[in-house]
Write a protein that holds these residues in place. Structure first.
Motif, PDB file in Angstrom:
ATOM      1  N   ALA A  68      -3.555 -13.082   2.563  1.00  0.00           N
ATOM      2  CA  ALA A  68      -2.255 -13.678   2.293  1.00  0.00           C
ATOM      3  C   ALA A  68      -1.168 -12.668   2.614  1.00  0.00           C
ATOM      4  O   ALA A  68      -0.071 -12.735   2.092  1.00  0.00           O
ATOM      5  N   VAL A  69      -1.487 -11.705   3.467  1.00  0.00           N
ATOM      6  CA  VAL A  69      -0.515 -10.681   3.825  1.00  0.00           C
ATOM      7  C   VAL A  69       0.243 -11.152   5.060  1.00  0.00           C
ATOM      8  O   VAL A  69      -0.297 -11.168   6.156  1.00  0.00           O
ATOM      9  N   GLN A  70       1.475 -11.576   4.835  1.00  0.00           N
ATOM     10  CA  GLN A  70       2.232 -12.168   5.937  1.00  0.00           C
ATOM     11  C   GLN A  70       3.269 -11.172   6.439  1.00  0.00           C
ATOM     12  O   GLN A  70       4.341 -11.072   5.886  1.00  0.00           O
ATOM     13  N   LEU A  71       2.921 -10.453   7.484  1.00  0.00           N
ATOM     14  CA  LEU A  71       3.914  -9.573   8.071  1.00  0.00           C
ATOM     15  C   LEU A  71       3.982  -9.853   9.564  1.00  0.00           C
ATOM     16  O   LEU A  71       2.953  -9.875  10.237  1.00  0.00           O
ATOM     17  N   PRO A  72       5.185 -10.084  10.051  1.00  0.00           N
ATOM     18  CA  PRO A  72       5.300 -10.410  11.485  1.00  0.00           C
ATOM     19  C   PRO A  72       5.193  -9.154  12.328  1.00  0.00           C
ATOM     20  O   PRO A  72       6.184  -8.501  12.593  1.00  0.00           O
ATOM     21  N   ALA A 329       9.199  -3.200   5.139  1.00  0.00           N
ATOM     22  CA  ALA A 329       8.905  -4.531   4.596  1.00  0.00           C
ATOM     23  C   ALA A 329       7.580  -4.458   3.861  1.00  0.00           C
ATOM     24  O   ALA A 329       6.686  -3.693   4.219  1.00  0.00           O
ATOM     25  N   ARG A 330       7.457  -5.293   2.818  1.00  0.00           N
ATOM     26  CA  ARG A 330       6.207  -5.315   2.069  1.00  0.00           C
ATOM     27  C   ARG A 330       5.752  -6.756   1.892  1.00  0.00           C
ATOM     28  O   ARG A 330       6.558  -7.653   1.617  1.00  0.00           O
ATOM     29  N   SER A 331       4.458  -7.000   2.079  1.00  0.00           N
ATOM     30  CA  SER A 331       3.874  -8.293   1.738  1.00  0.00           C
ATOM     31  C   SER A 331       2.565  -8.022   1.025  1.00  0.00           C
ATOM     32  O   SER A 331       1.645  -7.451   1.601  1.00  0.00           O
ATOM     33  N   GLY A 332       2.516  -8.399  -0.237  1.00  0.00           N
ATOM     34  CA  GLY A 332       1.290  -8.179  -1.012  1.00  0.00           C
ATOM     35  C   GLY A 332       0.953  -6.714  -1.093  1.00  0.00           C
ATOM     36  O   GLY A 332       1.803  -5.889  -1.443  1.00  0.00           O
ATOM     37  N   VAL A 333      -0.265  -6.382  -0.712  1.00  0.00           N
ATOM     38  CA  VAL A 333      -0.707  -5.004  -0.856  1.00  0.00           C
ATOM     39  C   VAL A 333      -0.219  -4.111   0.281  1.00  0.00           C
ATOM     40  O   VAL A 333      -0.327  -2.899   0.210  1.00  0.00           O
ATOM     41  N   LEU A 334       0.309  -4.713   1.327  1.00  0.00           N
ATOM     42  CA  LEU A 334       0.611  -3.923   2.520  1.00  0.00           C
ATOM     43  C   LEU A 334       2.112  -3.642   2.639  1.00  0.00           C
ATOM     44  O   LEU A 334       2.940  -4.540   2.504  1.00  0.00           O
ATOM     45  N   THR A 335       2.430  -2.379   2.899  1.00  0.00           N
ATOM     46  CA  THR A 335       3.810  -1.992   3.197  1.00  0.00           C
ATOM     47  C   THR A 335       3.843  -1.445   4.620  1.00  0.00           C
ATOM     48  O   THR A 335       2.945  -0.689   5.017  1.00  0.00           O
ATOM     49  N   VAL A 336       4.870  -1.859   5.375  1.00  0.00           N
ATOM     50  CA  VAL A 336       5.017  -1.377   6.744  1.00  0.00           C
ATOM     51  C   VAL A 336       6.406  -0.773   6.888  1.00  0.00           C
ATOM     52  O   VAL A 336       7.397  -1.389   6.488  1.00  0.00           O
ATOM     53  N   LEU A 337       6.451   0.436   7.420  1.00  0.00           N
ATOM     54  CA  LEU A 337       7.739   1.109   7.621  1.00  0.00           C
ATOM     55  C   LEU A 337       7.815   1.574   9.068  1.00  0.00           C
ATOM     56  O   LEU A 337       6.834   2.071   9.617  1.00  0.00           O
ATOM     57  N   LEU A 338       8.976   1.384   9.663  1.00  0.00           N
ATOM     58  CA  LEU A 338       9.193   1.841  11.042  1.00  0.00           C
ATOM     59  C   LEU A 338      10.496   2.616  11.062  1.00  0.00           C
ATOM     60  O   LEU A 338      11.538   2.100  10.634  1.00  0.00           O
ATOM     61  N   THR A 339      10.453   3.859  11.558  1.00  0.00           N
ATOM     62  CA  THR A 339      11.676   4.665  11.543  1.00  0.00           C
ATOM     63  C   THR A 339      12.516   4.351  12.773  1.00  0.00           C
ATOM     64  O   THR A 339      12.071   3.665  13.690  1.00  0.00           O
TER      65      THR A 339
END
Lengths: 376, 322, 272
Positions: A68-72, A329-339
């Motif tokens: 259920a981790v929705q990250l584009p 951005a964060r969805s559920g357990v996953l966090t994504v960071l882009l510098t």
């Protein structure tokens, strides 16, 4: 049937026959669930040890994972987005860690991974192409990482005996599997707890649920990976091979994916520790994974032509935070960071993992001050 | 004499609408039974109940001595039927249609099928028909084909609903002759129709249905026995009136109706008195008069006020008896 | 009675017109592929269609994948929807029943004739596609080397033929499920078109529900759930799980809706 009996039946009795048929066909698949599930008196610590020692347990079966981790994140990161966001159907044949085959089933095709020692073949039916690569030091997650045994061992890697307790048993793929709950100590991980059900004889995890909130969260687990069919026995050699048909074009590739390429060729050397997390990847590399168990992340430098589309997609994520130096951005357990920002000519760091946005921002700040190193 | 059709209290409701109300039919074997009634009076529903197509709400029906619809599979092979309009598969020829229907159901035999089909076609006057599909048939040809379909198994009982619909006068005569011929050979014929003339010319017994009720069931001969009056037509109207004076029931123009059972004696009396007799006949009531007397307004009329009729229940705007 | 229904079916011009129409689409696709040599991009378009350009013997399967989601079920819904309502509307139903034909036997015969229709249609599509595939499509040098299975191994010709026939059989069973739903609706409504449209609503609705995560609880009971599982026959080894579930599901649908058709029709008033 004699016509006489047909006439003799009233419409009401005929419709009750129909209702009976409906009940029967609905109940038949549900009936096994009503049977009591047997339990064993194995302790949580013993079960945990068994799981950790299950890497070379031979098995084969059918797995479904639901994320259920929705990250584009689009296609730039391989299949990662697809794997985490929806249902994935996998077939697996596993002799040991060095010899296995995982087929990802698509509606009208297949994407297969065949692993043999240091080499992996990635086959795509619709491309009619197989790509052979050496296993790199670092790579993006792929379908085989979601198998219950692989995922289960990864998340329980550094679990302490005091943090696990027994759960009630559950029937998974026809096996009465005792359960285990690991609740990591409160810290920087986004994972609240992990439930694992284990094949009692071999210690093979059969079902893994990763939760980003308490067990009473109505949304359910963030990631579920479960066997629907399993056979705990070493599969035959020809099942874990890739006997390619002559219609398949086989080619060799130097790099597996964007992380592998960056790790080898980007002009950085990552430090041994970042924000308190130890580097897992060996050698002088520009991309690496850090941390352990449920607290881990990946740091990859991207060129702007890779980073810019990713950044645009990330901005569409719900709850995204954008700023001068990073998009997170964060969805559920996953966090994504882009510098970085768009049309920034330099490299941008992609940092993704099961850690809170604040922690990843600490990591990003440390990465942004890394010096350029000419590796060539 | 055995009964071919016997119903007791046969009743059918369609939802709240009473279509057939406590029907007690009695058709004897060997009868040519005319089942009369206006459109919508329940004839077709009754026929369908007899054949097991529609299930009665209450009451019983026996056909050829067996209960319907329970014994349908033993009874119906001996019954030939035409229900409302004839129907056939339009893309096939008449011959193919008959062969197809003949092949259906229990007791169908492949042997002799072509012969049976030809016989049936010959009987209804379609023996020379070409292979054109039924789609291209005229209304009369379809009617004949429907009849052939009813005849193909040489039934003991023929149940025909409006059999002469769409036929020209010659065709009507052909069919009537055919039915009488079959009847003479032992087939019981049950004809339902709203055409009084047709029934009058063919039937031995009649039943009259009015808004779902059987209002009359009798031998046609009994119904049409002389009424005890004589109809006289004469050009010497004044003389005749003077002579017959108190015996005259009605007199319109040259037509005088006289209360007198004996036409011959009356003729002698008139001639003796010098009254020129153009026509003198014992009066018999026509079936039309009998039926009109027995029934109320047609059931497809829905008058706002209750119709003035012979004891009929007042009907509401929906036709449901109040 | 079954023989009678078959004669009716086979002598009807409409049967053959429907079969030709169903066959027309894959034929057109095959010709266009052969002329333009433009396959669909991988992952898009019907199953096997991207593989057809290199291996023409797979075209019967691609043709099946083209007609199975919509064309074939529509044809089946129309044919089976006609079964009872069509005879009632034409007036022939009452003559059939007073012949007499038992109502149960009538329904069985109707279902059997629709089954024959499905078999005929699927065979016509497969044979046309095979001829087209071998003549116009594919690359002979590849074909002689054996066909590539979905899992990348090679399939011998007998394996390919056997599995293709299994796939056709599976598709036929799925269509029998559709036919039974249409037969039931045909006993309920007066117009054959109504029964056909109702059936289409069922499988279009089912296909829609399958795309929603919210319908997870019922998805395994939806009639179209396993329609495309015939692809699993071409994996190596064959993945039986969805095929088995699909067979059981379709058998359940046939049982339930046939029972319902019988329950509704056995004492129904035939008043038209």
């Amino acid at each position: 049937m004699r016509p006489r009996t047909v006439w003799a039946m009233t419409p009401r009795s005929r419709w009750s026959v129909v209702a009976g048929v409906v009940l029967a066909v609905v109940a038949v698949p549900l009936a096994p669930r009503l049977l009591p599930v047997g339990d064993t008196d194995v302790t949580a610590a013993v079960l945990l040890d068994a799981v950790r020692g299950s890497a070379d347990v031979g098995h084969s079966g059918y797995v479904e994972t639901r994320g259920a981790v929705q990250l584009p994140v689009g296609d730039d990161l391989g299949d990662v987005g697809e794997l985490l966001a929806g249902t994935t159907r996998l077939r697996v044949w596993w002799q040991d860690e060095d010899a296995w085959r995982v087929d990802r089933l698509l509606v009208a095709g297949e994407k297969d991974l065949v692993h043999d020692g240091p080499v992996t073949v990635a086959y795509d039916y619709e491309d009619a192409k197989a790509v052979v690569t050496e296993d790199p030091a670092i790579r993006l997650p792929r379908a085989s990482d979601l198998l219950p045994p692989v995922l289960g061992r990864a998340v329980l890697e550094d679990a302490a005996d005091t943090d696990v307790r027994r759960l009630g048993p559950r029937r998974v793929a026809g096996v009465d599997a005792p359960g285990l709950r690991y609740t990591p100590p409160a810290g920087r991980s986004t994972v609240d707890h992990v439930d694992v059900w284990v094949e009692p004889g071999s210690g093979l995890p059969l079902r893994v649920e990763v939760w980003d909130a308490g067990a009473d969260d109505p949304a359910g687990p963030d990631v579920v990976s479960t066997f629907d069919d399993v056979e705990v026995a070493r599969p035959a050699d020809d099942r874990v091979g890739f006997p390619a048909s002559r219609g398949v074009e086989v080619e060799r590739a130097d790099t597996l994916d964007v992380a592998d390429a960056a790790g080898r060729y980007a002009p950085f050397v990552l430090p041994r520790r970042l924000a308190g997390f130890a580097r897992r990847t060996e050698g002088e590399v520009a991309a690496a994974t850090f941390g352990s168990g449920v607290s881990r992340f990946l740091a990859v430098p991207l060129r702007s032509r890779e980073a810019d589309p990713l950044r645009r997609q990330l901005r569409a994520a719900p709850g995204v935070v954008t700023g001068d130096y990073r998009t997170v951005a964060r969805s559920g357990v996953l966090t994504v960071l882009l510098t970085g920002a768009d049309r920034d000519p330099g490299a941008a760091w992609l940092v993704a993992g099961t850690l809170s946005p604040d922690t990843l921002e600490d990591v990003a700040r440390a990465l942004l001050v890394l010096p350029y190193v000419d590796q060539r | 004499m055995t009964t071919a059709i016997r119903t007791r209290g046969l009743t059918k409701y369609y939802g709240g609408f009473l279509a057939v109300d406590g029907l007690d039919l009695e058709v004897h074997e060997g009868d040519v039974y005319g089942f009369l009634g206006a459109n919508g009076s329940g004839k077709t529903t009754t026929v369908r109940m007899l054949l097991g197509l529609v299930l009665a709400t209450s009451g019983t029906a026996e056909v050829l001595g067996r209960a319907m619809p329970g014994a349908a599979h033993d009874v119906l092979p001996e019954v030939g039927a035409m229900i409302e309009a004839p129907a056939a598969y339009p893309h096939l020829s008449g011959r193919a249609n008959l062969a197809l229907f003949d092949a259906m159901g229990r007791g169908s035999r492949r042997r002799g099928r072509a012969g049976r089909v030809d016989d049936a076609l010959d009987r209804v006057g379609l023996g020379g028909v070409d292979g054109r599909p039924v789609r291209a048939y005229s209304l009369g040809m379809r009617q004949r084909l429907g009849l052939a379909n009813a005849l193909i198994r040489q039934p003991r009982l023929l149940v025909l609903d409006e059999p002469t619909n769409g036929l020209d006068p010659q065709g009507i005569r052909d069919i009537r002759a055919l039915l009488l011929e079959l009847n003479a050979a032992g087939t019981t014929v049950f004809v339902s129709s709203h055409l009084l003339l047709e029934i009058e010319q063919m039937c031995t017994r009649v039943g009259v249905l009015d808004r779902g009720r059987l209002v009359l069931q009798q031998h046609l001969d009994d119904l049409r026995s002389p009424t005890g009056r004589v109809v006289l037509r004469t050009r010497d109207v004044a003389d005749a009136r003077r002579l017959l004076d108190h015996r005259i029931d009605e007199a319109v123009g040259e037509r005088i109706v006289v209360r007198d059972g004996d036409a011959a004696a009356l003729a002698a009396e008139l001639v003796a008195a010098g009254v020129r007799v153009d026509e003198l006949v014992a009066e018999r009531r026509s079936l039309e008069e009998i039926v009109l007397a027995a029934t109320g307004a047609g059931s497809d009329t829905f008058a706002r006020t209750s119709p003035v009729d012979a004891g009929g229940a007042p009907t509401g705007p929906t036709g449901v008896p109040a | 009675m079954i023989a009678v229904e078959l004669r009716k079916l086979l002598r009807s011009r409409r049967t053959w017109a429907t079969i030709l129409l169903v066959d027309a689409l894959p034929t057109l696709v095959g010709v266009l592929l052969a002329v333009t040599d433009l396959g669909p991009r991988p992952g898009e378009g019907p199953a096997f269609l991207s593989a057809v350009l290199t291996d023409g013997t797979l075209f019967p399967l691609a043709a099946l994948a083209i007609v199975l989601p919509l064309f074939l079920p529509i044809a089946v819904a129309i044919t089976a929807g006609e079964a009872v309502a069509g005879e009632a509307a034409a007036g022939t139903l009452r003559y059939v029943l007073v012949r007499p034909v038992s109502r149960l036997r009538f329904l069985v015969a109707k279902l059997a004739s629709v089954l024959v229709f499905v078999v005929l249609t699927v065979l016509v599509v497969a044979v046309t596609a095979y001829v087209l595939g071998v003549l116009l499509l594919g690359d002979q040098s590849v074909t002689t080397a054996g066909t590539t299975s979905v899992s990348g191994s090679s399939l011998s010709t007998p394996e390919l033929v056997g599995r293709t026939f299994l796939a056709l059989g599976y598709a036929i069973l799925c269509m029998l499920g559709v036919a039974t739903i249409a037969l039931f609706l045909s006993t309920c409504v007066a117009s054959p078109l109504g029964a056909a449209l109702g059936t289409m609503a069922v499988f279009v609705g089912s296909a829609l529900l399958l795309t929603l995560d919210a319908s997870d609880a019922v998805r395994d009971y939806l009639p179209t759930r396993y329609w495309l599982a015939f692809v699993d026959l071409f994996r190596d080894p064959i993945l039986w799980r969805d095929l088995q579930a699909g067979v059981l599901l379709q058998v359940a649908y046939v049982a339930v809706f046939f029972a319902a058709a019988w329950a509704n029709f056995a004492t129904k008033d035939v008043a038209d």
